[in-house]
Design an enzyme around this catalytic site. Structure first.
Site, PDB file in Angstrom:
ATOM      1  CG  ASP B   5     -26.456  41.846  -6.052  1.00  5.51           C
ATOM      2  OD1 ASP B   5     -26.658  41.497  -6.666  1.00  5.51           O
ATOM      3  OD2 ASP B   5     -25.324  40.585  -5.387  1.00  5.51           O
ATOM      4  CG  ASN B   8     -25.717  36.830 -15.562  1.00  9.18           C
ATOM      5  OD1 ASN B   8     -26.954  36.164 -15.916  1.00  9.18           O
ATOM      6  ND2 ASN B   8     -24.609  36.618 -14.756  1.00  9.18           N
ATOM      7  CB  THR B   9     -26.277  31.489 -10.662  1.00  9.49           C
ATOM      8  OG1 THR B   9     -25.520  31.665 -11.772  1.00  9.49           O
ATOM      9  CG2 THR B   9     -26.417  29.868 -10.319  1.00  9.49           C
ATOM     10  CG  LEU B  11     -33.132  36.596  -6.909  1.00  5.90           C
ATOM     11  CD1 LEU B  11     -34.014  34.631  -7.427  1.00  5.90           C
ATOM     12  CD2 LEU B  11     -34.138  37.299  -6.973  1.00  5.90           C
ATOM     13  CG  HIS B  12     -26.808  37.121  -4.241  1.00  2.21           C
ATOM     14  ND1 HIS B  12     -25.986  35.680  -4.135  1.00  2.21           N
ATOM     15  CD2 HIS B  12     -25.923  37.082  -6.007  1.00  2.21           C
ATOM     16  CE1 HIS B  12     -25.467  34.574  -4.420  1.00  2.21           C
ATOM     17  NE2 HIS B  12     -26.042  35.667  -6.176  1.00  2.21           N
ATOM     18  CB  ILE B  73     -26.126  47.313 -12.844  1.00  5.16           C
ATOM     19  CG1 ILE B  73     -26.951  48.334 -11.557  1.00  5.16           C
ATOM     20  CG2 ILE B  73     -27.213  46.330 -11.759  1.00  5.16           C
ATOM     21  CD1 ILE B  73     -26.948  49.625 -11.492  1.00  5.16           C
ATOM     22  CG  ASP B  74     -22.997  42.631 -10.701  1.00  6.03           C
ATOM     23  OD1 ASP B  74     -22.872  43.131 -11.840  1.00  6.03           O
ATOM     24  OD2 ASP B  74     -23.042  41.206 -10.827  1.00  6.03           O
ATOM     25  NE  ARG B  75     -17.257  43.944 -13.875  1.00  5.81           N
ATOM     26  CZ  ARG B  75     -16.497  44.357 -15.625  1.00  5.81           C
ATOM     27  NH1 ARG B  75     -17.615  43.619 -16.515  1.00  5.81           N
ATOM     28  NH2 ARG B  75     -16.015  44.556 -15.812  1.00  5.81           N
ATOM     29  CG  ASP B  89     -19.256  39.391  -8.091  1.00  4.86           C
ATOM     30  OD1 ASP B  89     -18.965  37.639  -7.421  1.00  4.86           O
ATOM     31  OD2 ASP B  89     -20.367  39.613  -7.849  1.00  4.86           O
TER      32      ASP B  89
END
Lengths: 209, 209
Positions: B5, B8-9, B11-12, B73-75, B89
């Site tokens: 995922d 902006n800061t 990569l998860h 897309i994460d939301r 989030d």
């Protein structure tokens, strides 16, 4: 005689009933020989002292009953003008101070509207958006512009509502007029800080006459 | 198989029950040949594609019933995992999405805690302060640190409380655990986005088998 309230972004002037602001880069030479000032920005104070070195700092002539350490002199000035109520200066930061029976109980600091913009641009290109300040607070946001605008507006307005607890709210500052319209029990007064400075000037003249 | 995922800061990543984050500057080569990703940052996506060019974008495999234009897309991924409730989030920005009967009604965006810090430093040297996140929300602030910390915390917490209207709140993100403790009716789940991605992966395998 001119009054000058030196903030983090602008220098705010008062002279014979007229109020205006100047940016520190473009500050005009003043003909008056006496400028009384308060300042929260050493950098911007320099700009004033460059055009008028004999300006007089009013800070020593204020007294406010408070346990708050490091309260900005502009907040002290505004708070001195009322005995009960909430004093809000809505500029690059939004300061919220609670007065009761002539005592300053404490205060909060929120980011101002212009700061929110810079902030979101810093997080992501997709959030580099001019907010819409005309939106109905009860609207359910359906795009990024509305999501940011209403996130900002509702969080500020709700916060002020909650900490004010029905007290009268006295607004000043660049966005003070805008925010005051969200509150029935509010008064917009761009002279708030200058009124406080006028009180301090009386003390100054008492001590120096 | 690895899930990624891209925010902006950071990569998860998710792999075999383990969740971790990497910064785009220090991203490690992955041995797995298949990485499924979603991304809200083209810049950080490049960092992933540099170490694993054959990564697969899951974005086309999501469907969400919403009128919101441009929902990240994460939301979308997180919202797909619940039918009723509020999905939050809390990262560099705080996104707040309202779900009802499987429909996304709309959402808000607030600055995240780290963004507040940058913001205040930008306004004034005097406001360059690390906030105290352990303060009681009912305390009356008596100095700049408390004024900024409680201004930030109370405005965010009150806002979430108001827009949630008693619904269950699902928190994820770096500050999700911290914020969840202010709400009785809340659940912290760092897997929220990954659970949504797993659902999209099922669709991907259906279409590509």
């Amino acid at each position: 005689m001119i009054l000058c309230d030196i903030g983090n972004t602008f220098l705010h002037f008062y002279h014979e009933g007229r109020v205006w602001k100047e940016s520190p880069q473009k500050i005009l030479r003043k003909r008056e020989d006496k400028i009384f000032y308060i300042s929260v920005s050493n950098k911007n104070l320099e700009a004033l002292l460059n055009i008028c070195p004999q300006s007089i700092n009013l800070a020593p002539y204020f007294t406010l009953d408070t346990a708050y350490r490091g309260l900005g002199i502009d907040r002290i000035a505004a708070c001195q003008t009322i005995s009960d109520g909430v004093v809000i200066d809505a500029g690059s930061a939004i300061t919220i101070d609670i007065m009761q029976d002539g005592m300053h109980l404490g205060g909060y600091i929120l980011p101002g509207i212009a700061s929110y913009l810079r902030l979101f641009s810093g997080i992501s290109e997709r959030l580099r958006i001019m907010p819409d300040l005309s939106l109905d607070l009860d609207l359910m946001p359906q795009n990024t512009k509305e999501a940011i605008s209403l996130g900002m507006l509702k969080s500020i307005v709700n916060f002020i509502q909650e900490v004010s607890k029905g007290k009268i709210i006295y607004f000043s500052g660049g966005d003070g007029k805008f925010f005051s319209k969200f509150f029935k029990n509010s008064i917009y007064n761009e002279m708030l800080v200058f009124n406080g400075m006028q009180k301090a000037m009386e003390v100054y003249y008492e001590k120096n006459s």
